[in-house]
Design an enzyme around this catalytic site. Sequence first.
Site, mmCIF file in Angstrom:
data_model
loop_
_atom_site.group_PDB
_atom_site.id
_atom_site.type_symbol
_atom_site.label_atom_id
_atom_site.label_comp_id
_atom_site.label_asym_id
_atom_site.label_seq_id
_atom_site.Cartn_x
_atom_site.Cartn_y
_atom_site.Cartn_z
ATOM 1 N N ASP A 105 0.862 -1.173 0.000
ATOM 2 C CA ASP A 105 0.000 0.000 0.000
ATOM 3 C C ASP A 105 0.903 1.229 0.000
ATOM 4 O O ASP A 105 1.715 1.430 0.903
ATOM 5 C CB ASP A 105 -0.882 -0.032 1.253
ATOM 6 N N ASP A 109 1.096 7.528 -11.201
ATOM 7 C CA ASP A 109 0.328 6.881 -12.268
ATOM 8 C C ASP A 109 -0.816 6.053 -11.686
ATOM 9 O O ASP A 109 -1.230 5.052 -12.249
ATOM 10 C CB ASP A 109 1.260 5.977 -13.091
ATOM 11 N N GLU A 160 -8.342 10.390 -27.913
ATOM 12 C CA GLU A 160 -8.684 11.728 -27.438
ATOM 13 C C GLU A 160 -7.418 12.386 -26.913
ATOM 14 O O GLU A 160 -6.416 11.722 -26.646
ATOM 15 C CB GLU A 160 -9.746 11.659 -26.330
#
Length: 368
Positions: free
Chosen positions: A268, A289, A366
């Site tokens: 984590d 990211d 896009e």
Amino acid sequence: LSLNLAADCNAVLKALQPIFQEQGMTETVHNWEDHGYLATYVKKDGSFANLRIHPHGLVLVDLQSYNDHMKGREEVDQLLNKVEERMKELFHGNIKRVKRLPAILRGGVIDRYWPTADGRLVEYDIDEVVYDEDSPFQNIKILHSKQFGNILILSGDVNLAESDLAYTQAIMGSGKEDYTGKEVLILGGGDGGILYEIVKLKPKMVTMVEISFDKWPVIHFYIFQPAFSAASNIDQMVIDGCRKYMRKTCGDVLDNLKGECYQVLIEDCIPVLKRYAKEGRMFDYVINDLTAVPISTSPEEDSTWEFLRLILDLSMKVLKQDGKYFTQGNCINLTDALTLYEEQLSRLYCPVEFSKETVCVPSYMELY
């Protein structure tokens, strides 16, 4: 079809009825007086057509059938050609536009349809399911596209394709940074693309930290299907899948969790960041990211914004004073969400300067 004048709904209906009747289709007609007609034509094989005639001059024909052979598709094309010809005979030069959309293929073995971040439906040229597994946290798909190569899709979110080096280069600073001898921290990045590209640049050490779901639930924002999750690229199965099927993106860096100048921690990232801050460990670069800027524009009500603010604050605490933090934004059309993210930067415990860059990511179809 779109007309240059108001439509005589009854005349249109009578002109087109014989075309469907020739197919042996049973007709049901609904008339709403000032709101035009809806005619439904049903064939014995279960295929059907909806004919919607609007008084202001819009005529819509929707055909649905189960055709897994070329002959069936040719029959559909022939029927639509007859509709077009009859309409041109009826209205002569008063047709403004005729638009025929490609068939949407429902229920196929291969799902080709994925939404863009701003909710537009895109059909991909998917021709193979390479990998499809459910981890304890999410569904992991790797699909092959003829244009983009293998594409990693996590819980309905197109993450990265083999064609998307532009994404990786942008989140690393678009070639303007010198990573030689630098300490780098990557948050997320389970596809291995960022790690692979940075290792080539001879850093001192790259630490990549994945995120678990021990404390942070998956949060989905629905646009046709789940478009974003609060954490992505996040579990061992993602790494395993990418190591095997995304090697054009990750090279060999995921073959081992430790290398000469890198390490991958399956932990984590939040307690790891807190531990690094307490230890005084500092990095030249932090690359986030984990997740895109959320589509929701209500930060006080959305725990994903809280998550982003927490990651930002913790990252600043482990970033050298002259260090840089790189992260993805979102689709350029999501102006409200992007502006809201920029506002978060003024709420951090320390002042920061920021810049932004727009990049075309091929498989996203896009600008990001």
